[in-house]
Scaffold this motif. Structure first.
Motif, mmCIF file in Angstrom:
data_model
loop_
_atom_site.group_PDB
_atom_site.id
_atom_site.type_symbol
_atom_site.label_atom_id
_atom_site.label_comp_id
_atom_site.label_asym_id
_atom_site.label_seq_id
_atom_site.Cartn_x
_atom_site.Cartn_y
_atom_site.Cartn_z
ATOM 1 N N ARG A 311 1.689 -34.465 -8.011
ATOM 2 C CA ARG A 311 1.091 -34.992 -9.252
ATOM 3 C C ARG A 311 -0.428 -35.149 -9.081
ATOM 4 O O ARG A 311 -1.197 -34.806 -9.979
ATOM 5 N N GLU A 312 -0.844 -35.645 -7.903
ATOM 6 C CA GLU A 312 -2.292 -35.812 -7.670
ATOM 7 C C GLU A 312 -2.995 -34.459 -7.695
ATOM 8 O O GLU A 312 -4.059 -34.303 -8.296
ATOM 9 N N ALA A 313 -2.380 -33.450 -7.041
ATOM 10 C CA ALA A 313 -2.993 -32.112 -6.996
ATOM 11 C C ALA A 313 -3.090 -31.527 -8.408
ATOM 12 O O ALA A 313 -4.113 -30.948 -8.791
ATOM 13 N N ALA A 314 -2.029 -31.699 -9.194
ATOM 14 C CA ALA A 314 -2.039 -31.146 -10.566
ATOM 15 C C ALA A 314 -3.118 -31.837 -11.400
ATOM 16 O O ALA A 314 -3.848 -31.188 -12.169
ATOM 17 N N ALA A 315 -3.273 -33.159 -11.210
ATOM 18 C CA ALA A 315 -4.289 -33.892 -11.984
ATOM 19 C C ALA A 315 -5.685 -33.452 -11.563
ATOM 20 O O ALA A 315 -6.572 -33.250 -12.411
ATOM 21 N N ALA A 316 -5.894 -33.242 -10.243
ATOM 22 C CA ALA A 316 -7.211 -32.804 -9.759
ATOM 23 C C ALA A 316 -7.530 -31.417 -10.320
ATOM 24 O O ALA A 316 -8.658 -31.142 -10.757
ATOM 25 N N HIS A 317 -6.514 -30.536 -10.337
ATOM 26 C CA HIS A 317 -6.697 -29.181 -10.866
ATOM 27 C C HIS A 317 -7.067 -29.242 -12.354
ATOM 28 O O HIS A 317 -7.989 -28.552 -12.812
ATOM 29 N N ALA A 318 -6.365 -30.112 -13.100
ATOM 30 C CA ALA A 318 -6.646 -30.237 -14.542
ATOM 31 C C ALA A 318 -8.081 -30.742 -14.757
ATOM 32 O O ALA A 318 -8.786 -30.268 -15.659
ATOM 33 N N ARG A 319 -8.506 -31.695 -13.910
ATOM 34 C CA ARG A 319 -9.885 -32.218 -14.046
ATOM 35 C C ARG A 319 -10.904 -31.108 -13.789
ATOM 36 O O ARG A 319 -11.870 -30.954 -14.518
ATOM 37 N N LYS A 320 -10.633 -30.286 -12.749
ATOM 38 C CA LYS A 320 -11.547 -29.181 -12.421
ATOM 39 C C LYS A 320 -11.637 -28.196 -13.576
ATOM 40 O O LYS A 320 -12.720 -27.754 -13.962
ATOM 41 N N ARG A 324 -14.890 -27.223 -15.708
ATOM 42 C CA ARG A 324 -15.374 -25.841 -15.823
ATOM 43 C C ARG A 324 -15.515 -25.436 -17.289
ATOM 44 O O ARG A 324 -16.498 -24.833 -17.696
ATOM 45 N N ALA A 325 -14.511 -25.806 -18.088
ATOM 46 C CA ALA A 325 -14.538 -25.441 -19.518
ATOM 47 C C ALA A 325 -15.717 -26.128 -20.209
ATOM 48 O O ALA A 325 -16.422 -25.521 -21.033
ATOM 49 N N ALA A 326 -15.969 -27.394 -19.828
ATOM 50 C CA ALA A 326 -17.084 -28.130 -20.458
ATOM 51 C C ALA A 326 -18.413 -27.483 -20.078
ATOM 52 O O ALA A 326 -19.309 -27.310 -20.924
ATOM 53 N N ALA A 327 -18.531 -27.070 -18.784
ATOM 54 C CA ALA A 327 -19.775 -26.436 -18.327
ATOM 55 C C ALA A 327 -19.989 -25.111 -19.056
ATOM 56 O O ALA A 327 -21.117 -24.795 -19.496
ATOM 57 N N ALA A 328 -18.901 -24.338 -19.212
ATOM 58 C CA ALA A 328 -19.008 -23.037 -19.893
ATOM 59 C C ALA A 328 -19.429 -23.234 -21.347
ATOM 60 O O ALA A 328 -20.263 -22.491 -21.879
ATOM 61 N N ALA A 329 -18.884 -24.270 -21.983
ATOM 62 C CA ALA A 329 -19.224 -24.541 -23.390
ATOM 63 C C ALA A 329 -20.699 -24.928 -23.515
ATOM 64 O O ALA A 329 -21.395 -24.528 -24.465
ATOM 65 N N GLU A 330 -21.179 -25.691 -22.519
ATOM 66 C CA GLU A 330 -22.584 -26.116 -22.538
ATOM 67 C C GLU A 330 -23.513 -24.901 -22.376
ATOM 68 O O GLU A 330 -24.499 -24.749 -23.100
#
Ligand code: FAQ
Length: 333
Positions: A311-320, A324-330
């Motif tokens: 669960r921790e790994a999946a949450a960390a992956h989702a945060r990453k 990344r998506a936010a940076a690309a949008a910016e």
């Protein structure tokens, strides 16, 4: 028409001063229009749905344990593959159901915590042991058979997300029921020892399966409310009767005997009359004192603890991914 009834449990406004929302809700229920997650609904309706859907989700998840126990011991590679797929399906059902319940405003973590702390119920049936390979077939035949009878009406229940989740669940349960019946009929046609295994499993699973539909209508707390709200379209006893009527001819077809001396076809009603289940046993199992309740909860808690890193790994992956998506949008802006 439902106003007085739905208002009573929570002490909401009396019928004569019912809110416009309440009137609209009652009208939708009357006209068979589904209630959706963002629609207004009475608190008591929300609570009842949350209780039933989360208990249902927990049942699917705990229900993986009795059969999961046989994956490594299934008698052939093909049987192992089929059983693995079936157990995975049950995990999927649990996940759809947790998602449907989350639309009512409770998080999956809260629901899982209620299960692991012993506050939430799951189906009584999964507190019985799977002693032989015939038990695996019998679970598919009887337990998935009972689940289909209970769940097909739920595809037409009044809450949209629950009804829609049930459509796929029922299709998969139907495959499960057939694979179970095929295992049991293969054993029933086999050697005298195999036939005896099949009969022994039927003897042990029959009554717990009959009781799965819940207490008799006379003792059901929620039948009346849930039926008025069209969450349940049939009462516990009505569904139980359908199960007996459907299953007795299947047992006859493979030459097994239902362990009920009072079972007989009643020409007058067109239904099978059957004996009284041991309701004391049912309530003991529901209270946590069945043959496997403690084992099941121990296994669920261990699985939850051991799965923390996933669960921790999946949450960390989702945060990453989100970063990344936010940076690309910016960059694009
Ligand atoms: N076990 O007033 P009612 C499956 C409780 S999924 C434990 O009649 P209601 C797939 C009930 O919660 C199997 N507790 O309740 C599979 C209530 O207590 P509460 C699960 C039970 O909700 C196959 C109290 O007794 N299916 O098999 C049971 O109107 C193979 C009073 O009862 C569903 O959950 C029980 N059997 O009717 C997976 C279907 N029965 O909550 C793996 C959806 C009752 O006030 C392998 N659920 N209780 O503390 C339903 O249709 C209903 O909830 C009923 C019970 C019919 C189960």
């Amino acid at each position: 028409m439902y106003t007085q009834f739905v208002d009573a449990p929570d002490g909401n406004p009396a019928p004569d001063i019912a809110s416009a929302e309440q009137v609209r809700f009652d009208d939708k229920i009357d006209r068979g229009i589904t209630i959706e997650a963002n629609d207004w609904m009475p608190d008591a309706y929300r609570k009842t749905l949350l209780r039933q859907i989360s208990q249902h989700a927990h049942s699917e998840i705990v229900g993986m344990l009795p059969e999961g126990n046989w994956i490594s011991r299934a008698p052939s590679l093909e049987r192992k593959l089929i059983l693995m797929a079936k157990v995975q399906d049950e995990a999927g059902h649990g996940l759809y159901l947790y998602s449907a319940a989350e639309t009512l405003g409770t998080s999956r973590d809260e629901m899982v915590d209620a299960l692991l702390s012993g506050r939430a119920k799951y189906s009584s049936i999964f507190n019985y042991p799977t002693l032989t390979w015939a038990d695996v077939g019998t679970i598919g035949w009887l337990v998935d058979g009972a689940a289909i009878i209970n769940q097909i009406p739920l595809t037409r229940c009044s809450y949209g997300p629950y009804a829609r989740a049930m459509v796929r669940v029922c299709k998969e349960e139907s495959f499960h029921q057939r694979q179970g019946f095929e295992i049991v009929s293969t054993l029933a046609k086999g050697t005298p020892e195999q036939r005896a295994l099949a009969q022994d499993a039927l003897d042990r699973w029959w009554w717990p399966s009959v009781m799965m539909f819940g207490p008799p209508d006379s003792q059901s707390q929620h039948n009346e409310t849930s039926m008025r709200w069209k969450i349940k379209l049939f009462s516990n006893d009505e569904l139980r009767q359908k199960f007996v009527d459907q299953t007795v001819p299947q047992a006859d077809a493979i030459g097994l005997t239902i362990p009920d001396p009072e079972l007989r076809f009643d020409e007058a009603t067109g239904h099978y009359a059957f004996g009284t289940p041991n309701w004391d046993e049912f309530f003991e199992v529901v209270r946590g004192n069945g043959p496997c309740n403690r084992d099941r909860m121990r296994a669920r808690r261990a699985a939850h603890d051991e799965g923390a890193w996933v669960r921790e790994a999946a949450a960390a992956h989702a945060r990453k991914r989100a970063a990344r998506a936010a940076a690309a949008a910016e960059d694009a802006a």
